[in-house]
Design an enzyme around this catalytic site. Structure first.
Site, PDB file in Angstrom:
ATOM      1  CG  HIS A  34       0.220  -5.609  -0.467  1.00  0.00           C
ATOM      2  ND1 HIS A  34       0.503  -5.440   0.864  1.00  0.00           N
ATOM      3  CD2 HIS A  34      -0.496  -4.510  -0.817  1.00  0.00           C
ATOM      4  CE1 HIS A  34       0.023  -4.293   1.286  1.00  0.00           C
ATOM      5  NE2 HIS A  34      -0.605  -3.697   0.291  1.00  0.00           N
ATOM      6  CG  HIS A  37      -3.646  -6.404   2.223  1.00  0.00           C
ATOM      7  ND1 HIS A  37      -3.285  -6.143   0.916  1.00  0.00           N
ATOM      8  CD2 HIS A  37      -4.306  -5.299   2.639  1.00  0.00           C
ATOM      9  CE1 HIS A  37      -3.708  -4.951   0.565  1.00  0.00           C
ATOM     10  NE2 HIS A  37      -4.323  -4.407   1.589  1.00  0.00           N
TER      11      HIS A  37
HETATM   12  P1  AMP Z   1      -5.571  -1.042   2.249  1.00  0.00           P
HETATM   13  O1  AMP Z   1      -6.116  -2.241   1.548  1.00  0.00           O
HETATM   14  O2  AMP Z   1      -4.443  -0.370   1.531  1.00  0.00           O
HETATM   15  O3  AMP Z   1      -6.643  -0.094   2.722  1.00  0.00           O
HETATM   16  O4  AMP Z   1      -4.908  -1.591   3.582  1.00  0.00           O
HETATM   17  C1  AMP Z   1      -5.583  -2.444   4.465  1.00  0.00           C
HETATM   18  C2  AMP Z   1      -4.758  -2.610   5.721  1.00  0.00           C
HETATM   19  O5  AMP Z   1      -3.477  -3.127   5.358  1.00  0.00           O
HETATM   20  C3  AMP Z   1      -4.494  -1.280   6.455  1.00  0.00           C
HETATM   21  O6  AMP Z   1      -4.554  -1.503   7.853  1.00  0.00           O
HETATM   22  C4  AMP Z   1      -3.111  -0.939   6.021  1.00  0.00           C
HETATM   23  O7  AMP Z   1      -2.409  -0.138   6.954  1.00  0.00           O
HETATM   24  C5  AMP Z   1      -2.469  -2.311   5.924  1.00  0.00           C
HETATM   25  N1  AMP Z   1      -1.294  -2.250   5.060  1.00  0.00           N
HETATM   26  C6  AMP Z   1      -1.211  -1.752   3.805  1.00  0.00           C
HETATM   27  N2  AMP Z   1       0.069  -1.812   3.357  1.00  0.00           N
HETATM   28  C7  AMP Z   1       0.798  -2.363   4.360  1.00  0.00           C
HETATM   29  C8  AMP Z   1       2.178  -2.695   4.526  1.00  0.00           C
HETATM   30  N3  AMP Z   1       3.070  -2.473   3.563  1.00  0.00           N
HETATM   31  N4  AMP Z   1       2.572  -3.236   5.696  1.00  0.00           N
HETATM   32  C9  AMP Z   1       1.671  -3.478   6.690  1.00  0.00           C
HETATM   33  N5  AMP Z   1       0.364  -3.198   6.598  1.00  0.00           N
HETATM   34  C10 AMP Z   1      -0.069  -2.636   5.455  1.00  0.00           C
END
Ligand code: AMP
Length: 279
Positions: A34, A37
């Site tokens: 999203h 990412h």
């Molecule tokens: P995930 O795939 O959920 O493990 O997230 C991968 C990376 O994307 C991590 O560093 C999260 O903190 C970051 N991330 C997830 N959601 C958001 C968001 N809404 N805004 C900014 N970074 C995000």
């Protein structure tokens, strides 16, 4: 963009990029991309010669009752989106290669991992730290990019990199939100339309708490009570925790001041969502 599945191949490719003097920017993810990412990918793309993104739903950071098995996946969609984002290597390791039989080495950041989310997800940050240590050793990045949305993870990884002299820079980037304030998350895809509407209550509570502090009410207890009231006013939302802590080391504060982190977790229709704001 090249898709890489095997660890030795990824290591070999990185070695040859480094031989040519290229800098490596790395974004570890669990996929189902999203805008949150993409903001990390864009920064890695801008800052570094080579942008590497990993997709790995890390089984050792999930509890037995959690959503590891049903975590949303769409590799075809993710591949296309990563390509559009200018990613050079999409690293998609398999869990059998990441955790072969007999795997026994784990990483821990003591004191930082047992509070906030860690209090309710025992072993979660041990799993996160372990997988990121592995990924850092494989990808050998100069810079790694994390979202503030998962602020405890960001602070723990900064501490780990500092304490273990890992030669990389940990970059934290702002939380990307929907128009109504809901922090983007792959888990938002679990929400029914009604649950999606009530899910904004956590952000509303955090915003109200920030406003209270800005208006001079700084006793953490008072501010937290007000925040909890707002969350509890939404019958379909169950509060797990709401806390005010020092951003540097996640210790609770009695008085909220600039730099204090207010963070919380809620369940909306069984889906666990987290969010936070810095005062
Ligand atoms: P995930 O795939 O959920 O493990 O997230 C991968 C990376 O994307 C991590 O560093 C999260 O903190 C970051 N991330 C997830 N959601 C958001 C968001 N809404 N805004 C900014 N970074 C995000």
């Amino acid at each position: 963009m090249r898709i890489v599945r095997k660890i030795p191949l990824m290591q070999g490719l990185i070695k040859s990029e480094k031989k040519q003097g290229k800098s490596i920017g790395f974004v570890p993810t669990m996929g189902y991309f999203h805008q949150g990412h993409f903001s990390l990918m864009a920064k890695a793309r801008k800052d570094c010669d080579i942008a590497v993104v990993s997709i790995f739903v890390n089984p050792i950071q999930f509890g037995a009752q959690e959503d590891c098995q049903r975590y949303p996946k769409d590799l075809v969609r993710d591949k296309n989106l990563a390509k559009k984002a200018g990613v050079d290597y999409l690293f998609v390791p398999q869990k059998e290669e990441m955790y072969p039989e007999g795997f026994a080495a784990y990483g821990e950041v003591k004191g930082y991992s047992e509070t906030l989310c860690g209090l309710y997800r025992p072993g979660h940050f041990r799993g996160v730290v372990t997988v990121l240590l592995k990924l850092f050793n494989i990808v050998q990045p100069d810079k790694v990019y994390f979202g503030w949305k998962d602020v405890q993870q960001l602070i723990i990884i900064k501490k780990m990199a500092a304490d273990l002299n890992i030669p990389l820079k940990v970059v934290g980037l702002p939380t990307i939100r929907e128009k109504d304030g809901l922090a983007l998350s792959s888990r938002n895809s679990y929400l029914s339309p009604e649950a999606r509407k009530s899910a904004t209550v956590l952000y509303q509570a955090l915003k109200r708490m920030k406003n209270l502090v800005n208006s001079g009410i700084i006793e953490a207890k008072k501010v937290l009570t007000e925040g909890k009231k707002i969350i509890n006013s939404e019958p379909s939302v169950k509060l797990q925790y709401l806390a005010a802590v020092q951003a540097e080391d996640l210790t609770p504060v009695k008085k909220i001041k600039p730099g204090t982190l207010i963070a919380g977790a809620v369940f909306v229709d069984g889906t666990r969502l987290i969010d936070n704001l810095i005062i």
